[in-house]
Design an enzyme around this catalytic site. Structure first.
Site, PDB file in Angstrom:
ATOM      1  CG  ASP A 220       6.670   2.636  -0.134  1.00  0.00           C
ATOM      2  OD1 ASP A 220       5.802   3.404   0.306  1.00  0.00           O
ATOM      3  OD2 ASP A 220       7.166   2.742  -1.277  1.00  0.00           O
ATOM      4  CD  GLU A 279       1.671   2.350   0.464  1.00  0.00           C
ATOM      5  OE1 GLU A 279       1.163   3.427   0.124  1.00  0.00           O
ATOM      6  OE2 GLU A 279       2.662   1.874  -0.122  1.00  0.00           O
TER       7      GLU A 279
HETATM    8  C1  NOJ Z   1       3.766   5.039  -0.874  1.00  0.00           C
HETATM    9  C2  NOJ Z   1       4.280   6.152  -0.044  1.00  0.00           C
HETATM   10  O1  NOJ Z   1       3.468   6.282   1.084  1.00  0.00           O
HETATM   11  C3  NOJ Z   1       4.278   7.376  -0.922  1.00  0.00           C
HETATM   12  O2  NOJ Z   1       4.544   8.535  -0.195  1.00  0.00           O
HETATM   13  C4  NOJ Z   1       5.269   7.178  -2.022  1.00  0.00           C
HETATM   14  O3  NOJ Z   1       5.206   8.264  -2.910  1.00  0.00           O
HETATM   15  C5  NOJ Z   1       4.983   5.896  -2.794  1.00  0.00           C
HETATM   16  N1  NOJ Z   1       4.677   4.790  -1.937  1.00  0.00           N
HETATM   17  C6  NOJ Z   1       6.164   5.504  -3.607  1.00  0.00           C
HETATM   18  O4  NOJ Z   1       7.187   5.034  -2.765  1.00  0.00           O
END
Ligand code: NOJ
Length: 559
Positions: A220, A279
């Site tokens: 993440d 991500e």
């Molecule tokens: C990316 C995640 O996909 C999202 O859902 C989240 O709110 C943010 N990162 C913070 O962790």
């Protein structure tokens, strides 16, 4: 369009690892299946539906967080990375889920959230109790405020969810005190990755789950861990518009790569089959490629592809640039249309171009579904790994009619947030035509389902030849039968009229597949490419001896 081949020999040897062409299905645990009837999805619910996922024809499941969490950001605020939140079950449920998935030949990827923790995490609670100057605060970004009484935040950074990225604490003696950084909600304090304890802790967490047999991690906010030295001001009042610009002092800093090189050594101790997927929102596909160099992560989501509209020029550009950017590092390109953070592509494509990935309008649902079906056939004909978001195989639209009081996305409730509409794609899945939550569980669902949800259910669509579910099953089965389709980095563009994409792929054993995608609203005449193997639309396709008429907004696979 001129004919050319996008291909070259990679500088690094390419192996045939499973993840290079895998189709990976994202399960959002809150909204997939509810076994215990509390209106919230859970691990037992997911377990019960694994046969469905196996039948669908995917290779792996990515689970969004199910760890102990106060749920200020739907589980992306983790209070304990090694405990399952009771709302989702317990550790034994997680272990059973991993085992059952493996028995069905499915791999399991889980989320790891290293940029921030929950404000209820033991470390943050200790930091609050310890007071200013304490070493326990050094694991976060605590700073004195600006102004005579420290009443202004330490810098001008804004939270991705809106408002300042800093919140002020009350010190143990009751006085107004230091400020701490949170790029997301105040309940998500950012960790200080310059502190060695932080990396040690995450390496242990990786091992904890690797020892339980998981096959990979989705990282993440992989681009956010390292902040520019001195936490400099940005100097702009409209920072959300700057996101994706490489000068942002909190995203895509070069220092993050050292962290991932270290993590890779941990993963590699467990053999060569486990993976990381980043991500990483970066300004360019070339910057994304840096995350997947051979000694770093394995894959990165292709948000440039996700952000493209249903438009042949835009799509061709992003396909070419993605393949080209990944080639020098030897990583597979990934493709994705939807996830839990964006408006579902059925609804994005139902609306006009240029509205971005957060849209609060239903648009023309018929066109949206037609384009979504075409878009997935295009995506699944591309070389590399593809990500699906739960429910897209049912053609679900975003739910744009949620009442404000039902919404739980924290950014919806904060001023100036860029993306407060994420609940619309998180509405629990319809499995059955009837029932209190259309088969999601024995009771209700944590977000209200629209009245017609049951008509889109798995039950309503299965074995109906023209359904979106069956289209996905057929496409995934063909990809299985012809592994060459997802393999390599080769795509041969063919001449095609304006608005149409046409390319040839090897389908293995000397067979070839041509994919044609008509992104226009009109039928288009093209040269004939053999016979139809799969089409995104049931419309009759007029075929002559050396020409064919492509229906509007459609994709066809020809062999
Ligand atoms: C990316 C995640 O996909 C999202 O859902 C989240 O709110 C943010 N990162 C913070 O962790």
């Amino acid at each position: 369009m001129s004919q050319h081949t996008v291909n070259s020999t990679p500088e690094y040897p390419v192996s045939t690892d499973w993840w290079r062409d895998a189709v990976i299905y994202q399960v959002y645990p809150r909204s997939f299946a509810d076994a215990d009837g509390d209106g919230m999805g859970d691990l037992k619910g997911i377990r019960s539906r694994l046969p469905y996922l196996s039948d669908l024809g995917i290779d792996a499941v990515w689970l969004s967080p199910f760890y102990k969490s106060p749920q200020a950001d739907a589980g992306y605020d983790v209070a304990d990375y090694r405990t399952v939140d009771p709302m989702f079950g317990d550790l034994a449920d997680a272990e059973h889920l991993i085992r059952d998935a493996h028995d069905l030949g499915l791999r399991i990827i889980i989320d790891v959230v290293p940029n921030h923790v929950s404000d209820q995490h033991a470390w943050f609670q200790q930091a609050l109790g310890a007071g200013p100057g304490s070493p326990l605060r050094k694991r976060f970004h605590f700073q004195p405020g600006r102004g005579p009484n420290g009443e202004r935040p330490p810098n001008d950074w804004e939270s991705i969810f809106g408002g300042s990225a800093w919140s002020r604490v009350t010190e143990p003696d009751g006085s107004p005190g230091e400020w701490y950084l949170h790029l997301f909600a105040p309940e998500q304090p950012d960790l200080n990755w310059d502190h060695p304890a932080v990396d040690d802790e995450f390496r242990s967490t990786l091992r904890f789950w690797l020892d339980r047999g998981i096959d990979g991690f989705r990282v993440d906010v992989a681009h956010g861990l390292v902040k520019a030295q001195g936490l400099p001001d940005i100097g702009s009042r409209d920072q959300l518009k700057l996101l994706g610009n490489d000068t942002m002092p909190f995203f895509d800093q070069d220092g993050v790569h050292e962290i991932y090189r270290g993590w890779r050594t941990v993963l590699d101790e467990y053999g060569s089959e486990r993976i990381f997927v980043a991500e990483a929102w970066t300004p360019t596909v070339e910057r994304t490629a840096l995350y997947v160099r051979p000694d770093e992560l394995h894959q990165a989501f292709n948000f440039h592809y996700l952000s493209a509209y249903w438009d042949s020029d835009e799509l061709k550009d992003v396909i070419d640039s993605s393949l080209q950017a990944m080639r020098p590092v030897g990583a597979p390109t990934t493709w994705v249309l939807s996830n839990h953070d964006v408006t579902r592509h059925t609804t994005r494509f139902a609306n006009p171009a240029g509205l971005g990935t957060q849209i609060g309008a239903a648009g023309d649902a018929r066109i949206g579904l037609r384009r979504a079906r075409a878009a997935v056939l295009l995506m699944l004909a591309l070389p590399g790994s593809a990500y699906l978001f739960q429910g897209e195989e049912l053609g679900l639209p975003d739910v744009v009619s949620l009442p404000d009081e039902a919404r739980q996305d924290p950014s919806f409730h904060r001023a100036d947030g860029q993306d407060g509409l994420r609940d619309g794609c998180r509405v629990p899945l319809p499995w059955a035509v009837d029932g209190p939550s259309c088969g999601f569980g024995p009771a209700g669902s944590w977000l209200p389902q629209p009245a017609d949800w049951g008509s889109l259910s798995v039950e309503a669509q299965q074995e109906r030849a023209d359904s979106t579910l069956e289209l996905y099953r057929m496409a995934l089965a063909l990809r299985r039968q012809h592994p060459a389709l997802g393999a390599g980095d080769r795509i041969e563009w063919l001449d095609a009229p304006q608005g149409v994409l046409a390319f040839r792929r090897s389908a293995g054993d000397g067979q070839e597949l041509v994919c044609t995608a008509n992104t226009t609203g009109e039928p288009v005449r093209i040269g004939r490419h053999g016979r139809i193997k799969l089409a995104s639309t049931a419309d009759a396709v007029q075929i002559g001896s050396n020409h064919a008429w492509l229906p509007s907004d459609s994709t066809i696979w020809w062999v």
